[in-house]
Each structure stands twice: as C-alpha cells, then as structure tokens.
Scaffold this active site. Structure first.
Site, PDB file in Angstrom:
ATOM      1  N   HIS A   1      17.912 -51.735  70.358  1.00  8.93           N
ATOM      2  CA  HIS A   1      18.902 -52.522  71.085  1.00  8.93           C
ATOM      3  C   HIS A   1      20.226 -52.604  70.329  1.00  8.93           C
ATOM      4  O   HIS A   1      21.004 -53.536  70.554  1.00  8.93           O
ATOM      5  CB  HIS A   1      18.360 -53.925  71.367  1.00  8.93           C
ATOM      6  CG  HIS A   1      17.170 -53.926  72.268  1.00  8.93           C
ATOM      7  ND1 HIS A   1      17.252 -53.670  73.622  1.00  8.93           N
ATOM      8  CD2 HIS A   1      15.848 -54.116  72.000  1.00  8.93           C
ATOM      9  CE1 HIS A   1      16.045 -53.719  74.143  1.00  8.93           C
ATOM     10  NE2 HIS A   1      15.169 -53.986  73.189  1.00  8.93           N
TER      11      HIS A   1
ATOM     12  N   LYS B   1      25.179 -72.834  43.441  1.00 11.14           N
ATOM     13  CA  LYS B   1      23.751 -73.104  43.581  1.00 11.14           C
ATOM     14  C   LYS B   1      23.486 -74.220  44.573  1.00 11.14           C
ATOM     15  O   LYS B   1      22.656 -74.096  45.468  1.00 11.14           O
ATOM     16  CB  LYS B   1      23.165 -73.474  42.205  1.00 11.14           C
ATOM     17  CG  LYS B   1      21.666 -73.751  42.227  1.00 11.14           C
ATOM     18  CD  LYS B   1      20.873 -72.516  42.598  1.00 11.14           C
ATOM     19  CE  LYS B   1      19.383 -72.735  42.499  1.00 11.14           C
ATOM     20  NZ  LYS B   1      18.632 -71.585  43.014  1.00 11.14           N
TER      21      LYS B   1
ATOM     22  N   LYS C   1      18.827 -61.757  49.687  1.00 14.27           N
ATOM     23  CA  LYS C   1      18.773 -61.579  48.232  1.00 14.27           C
ATOM     24  C   LYS C   1      19.577 -60.361  47.802  1.00 14.27           C
ATOM     25  O   LYS C   1      20.312 -60.402  46.816  1.00 14.27           O
ATOM     26  CB  LYS C   1      17.315 -61.435  47.770  1.00 14.27           C
ATOM     27  CG  LYS C   1      16.518 -62.692  47.796  1.00 14.27           C
ATOM     28  CD  LYS C   1      17.046 -63.701  46.783  1.00 14.27           C
ATOM     29  CE  LYS C   1      16.742 -65.123  47.212  1.00 14.27           C
ATOM     30  NZ  LYS C   1      17.580 -65.641  48.277  1.00 14.27           N
TER      31      LYS C   1
ATOM     32  N   GLY D   1      33.256 -82.355  45.791  1.00 13.28           N
ATOM     33  CA  GLY D   1      33.320 -82.754  47.190  1.00 13.28           C
ATOM     34  C   GLY D   1      34.623 -82.336  47.845  1.00 13.28           C
ATOM     35  O   GLY D   1      35.417 -81.572  47.276  1.00 13.28           O
TER      36      GLY D   1
ATOM     37  N   GLU E   1      15.139 -62.904  54.431  1.00 13.90           N
ATOM     38  CA  GLU E   1      15.269 -63.360  53.048  1.00 13.90           C
ATOM     39  C   GLU E   1      15.506 -62.189  52.101  1.00 13.90           C
ATOM     40  O   GLU E   1      16.309 -62.279  51.162  1.00 13.90           O
ATOM     41  CB  GLU E   1      14.003 -64.141  52.649  1.00 13.90           C
ATOM     42  CG  GLU E   1      13.974 -64.635  51.216  1.00 13.90           C
ATOM     43  CD  GLU E   1      15.071 -65.624  50.881  1.00 13.90           C
ATOM     44  OE1 GLU E   1      15.260 -65.892  49.692  1.00 13.90           O
ATOM     45  OE2 GLU E   1      15.755 -66.127  51.809  1.00 13.90           O
TER      46      GLU E   1
END
Length: 609
Positions: free
Chosen positions: A504, A604, A485, A99, A481
C-alpha cells in the site's frame, strides 16, 4: 530544560555543582553553566557544548563561594550559545530554569517598556528580571520568587540566588521536577536524584506549586500562598555505583545487558507458581481492576510502543477493549470515555510533561481511575496516580531507552494476566502464560548471545541512509521500536510498518539499497509475513530477518541474513525480539561514530511540551 543543581554549603560549591551536572549529562543538553555567590558578588561561567568545556573555563579561573546554582540546557527559546546558556543574571539575581514560560512574550514586552535590556533570547531571563525588580522594591528573595511565579503560565523548576542574601537559595516547581537533598551543614536542590547522590541520599520531593528556601542549616517549604507546608524526607535507594559504566563502552550497551536482571527484578514477588500475586498494583487495586471494562493507555515515544504491545495482549487474553494514544495528541482533543474505563499512563521518568498533563486532564473526563507504570517511585505521575506498578529498571542513563522498555513490557504483561484472570481466561492457558513470563529473563539472556553476529551484520548497515522495519501483530510495535532506536542513535532514517501495508505504498522504496528488517517469530501470522517478505525479495531488497526457527524461514537468508532468536513463547516474544533490534541499532551507531548515549537534539526526560 534540562538539568538543575544548586547548593548552600560551608565549603566551596562550584566543584560539587560541576560533579552534579556531569551526573545529569545523560539527559541530553547543548550548553552548561555555573554561578556562585561570594561576598556579595555573583561570578559565573558558561559554555556551549559539553560540561567539560565549561569546567575547563572554570578551572582556568576558579572562584570560591558556598552558595551556587548550575544548569545543563536543552534549547527551547534561542539557539544553543553562551548568551542563552544558564544561569541568567539580572541585576542582583541569578537563576536557572527547566520548563517553558508560555506568557513570557507579554512579560518581556512589559519589562522592555520599563527600560530593561535583555541579553538573551530565553524565557528564563524574564523571570530573573521580574524577581530582581521586586527585590529592588523591598521584597526578600523568597517573597519576590513567590510573587513572580504567581504571574507565570507554563511549566518551570527554578533555583535562584540573590547577591543581597548570601547563603540562601530559593527554588520553585510547577510541571517540572525539583527535589531537595539534605546534608549535614549543607543542603542542595536538583532536578534529579542522580545529581545529588554523590553528596547525600536524603531527599525531599517537592509537590506542584511548592516554593522552597534552603540555607546550609535549614530547609523550608511553602505553598503558593506563602504558608509553610510539610514534605516528607525519603532515603534514596539509588547508589553512585548504579550510574557507573563499568566494563561497557557506553551506558546504552550496559543497559541492554542489564535487561535480564532488570526484568527479573520487575517480576520478583509479583508472580509465583500459581500466578500473579495479589495487590501488586496497590492495596486499593482489587475493586478498580474488577470494575474495569476497558483501558485507555497514554504514553510518549518508547513508552507508547510498549502500550501498543499491551493493546494486543489485553484484547487477546483479557477480552477488554483498549485504545492507545500519544499523550501530546490526547491532551488536545475531546476524547470519548466509555463507562468503567481505566486510564493507564506509562513513563520511564514519571515527569514526562505531556503524559503528566494527560493524566491530570483525565481526572476531569470521568475515568474509573488511574494506573501508572513507571521507573521513578518519587515522580509526579506515581504520587498522583490511584494505582501504580514500579518497573525496577534502575537508573537508565542512555537517552535511547532499552531496559525501561522491556521492564515496561514486563509490567504490562503482569497487568494483562491479572485482567485476563478476572475476565475468565481458561486456567490452563493462564498458567501457560504465567510460566512464559517467568521465563522472560532467561529468554532475554539467550537473545543477548546474538551480539557477535549482530556486530558483523552492523558492518553492512553503516553505508545505508534508510531502512524499513516490518512486523505483524504484536511484533509491529516491536518494529516501531527497532526503527526508533536506529534513527535515534545512528541518525539513519528508518520507518516501520505492519508488513501487510508494504503493497500500500512503502514497497515503492524497496531496492538493493534499502535494508528491510523483519521481526518474524513463529505464530499464526507467520505465513502472511513470509508472503510480504517474498514481495521484498522480488524487488531486490536486502532482507534481515530475526526468526525463531520456523519452517521455511531459512530460504529468506538467500537474499540477506537470518538470525535465530529463541522467543520462549508467543506471549513474551515482543520483549525478546526487541533485544536484537537494540543491539543492531547500538552497533550501527558505534560504527558510524555517533554520540550513542547523548544523541544530538534529544533529551532523556522531556519535561516541556
């Protein structure tokens, strides 16, 4: 952050703690360490780099002891080095921490004014010093931890030992996960069930602001006011076999190939011959979903891309307005909430700090209710939501998410169909979409057969430093996505655009050195996409097209490559076309020699802001 393991046992715990840390390596980290208490002495070993490097130092000079704490660190305060690695020691206290303590600067200044000398740049050492100071004033370890956490602002999960109290570990959590593993004559703390599954399957999940004290014979949980509280014990369904790599070279490759089963598990007992089954989002879901007149989807990273796909689906089939937002942005703006809007949070871990904070903030903003789509049944998000759907992906060890994404899409497809049925979708159209979704596991299995062709294609990619990904409609988030990756694990700079945006600006980047990956299933936007790809061809760009055999696409291969993907239908095409992009990123990364499962600088589960 990133990983915590602690133990109070009758046996030497350092080897157990190191095994636990190895189970947490998938989370991403830059250093590790172990501290063990024995006969009033705390012995510690820390090292920058992999757990194996710290383990080698320990094996060269092992130390006994039945009470200990251990940690893998992902740097937040201070560079990755031995001095900043956990555990931190101050006087008689050692601590590990996940944290960020937001008020550590003022606390550190107060301690320095009283003469404390710090040996690291971390916020964590401040907590150790405060706890030690209070013990020196006569408090017991648990009392000192309670008094300290009441002062803290920010997020933490901690485990603390004191040389004055052998056989005892005190933990606390706020905004970061911490759980108890209950054994026979030994008890444990961990930030993740996977760290403890080798020693026990009995888990007690702590709530916000809980403080826990474990010995080898007892577990006691207290609220922030110091009064005892009860928390239920669960038997984890996780098995140690589930986190083994088996025949695969990397966890990511294993998880890509687990997707047909994972998606089938997500759909099992939730959709049948006549459609989506009742109450799959919870026994109280009927009234909430019936009253829903709009959705606000909040997520981060890969989960955000899943939410973007759902926006296309829900607006087309259920005819409800949907907004999708990155959780870290949502938290800090004053969002307008239309009446009867459902708040939807998507997270693989269920502990993503920004997403969790956003859902808590949503309570104040007047939403109809909250729905969570998640892979972790005991996570904070799931426990706090009104409605929930578990994705059943199983453990995902690779940092770059694969099966978590496709199972999230499966869950969102179920939500789409349920909302569409309630909002008057034509029954025949509804039946067709349900049949498509039930076919999804087989369609993904078919897409996986493209691996040999993708391996060959990856060989052309490895010498490039940049790539563009293009898609239209619901395939635009799939392009996002795919580019994520590639950049995550191969370190190739990649960007994704709606194909109509080429002219554009991005078209200026296109030349013979810029691979352009296009996701091109058959559909109403295909002719528009063909025109966009012609713009790339005219400028000498190298085209890599994933298509499902529509007329006119073969010609694209003259300036690159085309791989045929059997989509199984326009509804499930986003999930199916994701798979070859995952394989492409994976095999490019393998050829480039990167750390596929633990890419640099990434974690992760992002449990800090």
């Amino acid at each position: 952050m990133c990983g915590i393991v602690a133990a109070a046992a009758q046996r030497d715990v350092a080897p157990l703690l190191i095994v636990g840390l190895k189970a947490l390596e998938y989370r991403g980290y830059d250093s590790s360490g172990v501290a063990v208490l024995d006969h009033g002495v705390i012995q510690r070993v820390r090292a920058k780099g992999k757990v194996r490097e710290m383990e080698a130092l320990y094996l060269a000079n092992p130390f006994p002891g039945g009470t200990g704490i251990a940690h893998t660190r992902w740097a937040t305060h201070g560079v990755p080095n031995e001095a900043n690695a956990h555990p931190h020691i101050a006087g008689r206290v050692a601590i590990v921490h996940n944290g960020i303590i937001e008020n550590y600067v003022s606390l550190r200044a107060e301690l320095q004014a009283r003469g404390h000398v710090f040996t690291s740049d971390t916020d964590t050492e401040v907590m150790a010093a405060l706890i030690d100071q209070r013990i020196s004033q006569g408090m017991k370890l648990r009392e000192a931890v309670l008094a300290t956490v009441r002062e803290l602002e920010g997020a933490y999960a901690i485990a603390v030992i004191s040389r004055d109290e052998p056989g005892r570990v005190v933990g606390a959590r706020r905004g970061a996960p911490l759980l108890v593993g209950i054994g026979i004559g030994e008890n444990f703390l961990g930030s993740d069930a996977q760290a403890l599954i080798q020693v026990t399957n009995k888990m007690l999940y702590l709530d916000e602001d809980d403080v826990v004290e474990i010995t080898r014979d007892s577990v006691q949980v207290f609220g922030l006011d110091g009064h005892p509280v009860e928390r239920a014990v669960h038997e984890s369904e996780l098995s140690s076999d589930a986190v083994e790599r088996g025949e695969y070279r990397h966890y990511m490759q294993k998880e890509i190939f687990e997707q047909p089963r994972a998606v089938a598990d997500t759909l099992e007992a939730r959709i049948g011959p006549h459609g989506v089954l009742p109450n799959i989002f919870g026994i109280d879901s009927d009234a909430l979903l019936q009253a829903t007149r709009g959705l606000h989807i909040i997520a981060c990273g890969t989960s955000y891309h899943a939410g973007l796909v759902a926006k296309y689906w829900i607006e087309e089939y259920a005819r409800l307005p949907v907004s999708v937002e990155v959780a870290s942005e949502y938290r800090y703006r004053d969002a307008v909430v239309p009446a009867d809007t459902l708040f939807v949070a998507i997270s693989q871990s269920g502990e993503t700090a920004d997403t969790l904070a956003a859902m808590r903030e949503s309570r104040r903003r007047g939403y109809l209710g909250t729905l969570v789509i998640c892979n972790s049944p005991e996570s904070s998000l799931v426990r706090e939501a009104d409605l929930k759907l578990m994705t059943r992906a199983g453990p995902e060890i690779g940092v770059a998410s694969t099966k978590a994404f496709t199972t999230q899409l499966a869950g969102l497809a179920l939500l789409t169909l349920e909302l569409a049925r309630r909002n008057g979708l034509d029954p025949q159209r509804y039946a067709t979409l349900c049949a498509e979704l039930q076919h999804l596991p087989r369609a993904i299995e078919s897409a996986l057969k493209l691996e040999p062709a993708i391996i060959e294609l990856a060989g052309e990619f490895i010498h490039h430093q940049h790539a563009l990904f293009l898609g239209r409609g619901a395939q635009y988030p799939v392009a996002l996505e795919g580019s994520l990756k590639l950049k995550e694990i191969s370190y190739i700079h990649a960007e994704a655009y709606p194909a109509g945006e080429l002219k554009h600006g991005p078209l200026a980047l296109v030349d013979e050195h810029m691979p352009v990956v296009a996701v091109a299933p058959n559909g109403p936007l295909l002719d528009k996409l063909k025109s966009n790809l012609q713009e790339v061809r005219a400028r000498g760009g190298r085209l890599i097209v994933f298509a499902d055999g529509a007329a006119g696409m073969d010609d694209m291969a003259k300036h690159g490559a085309m791989l045929r993907v059997e989509s199984g239908g326009s509804f499930i095409a986003p999930a199916v076309f994701t798979v070859p992009l995952q394989l492409l990123a994976y095999h490019v990364a393998v050829l480039r020699g990167t750390d596929v499962d633990q890419p640099r600088n990434l974690a992760k589960s992002v449990t800090v802001e």
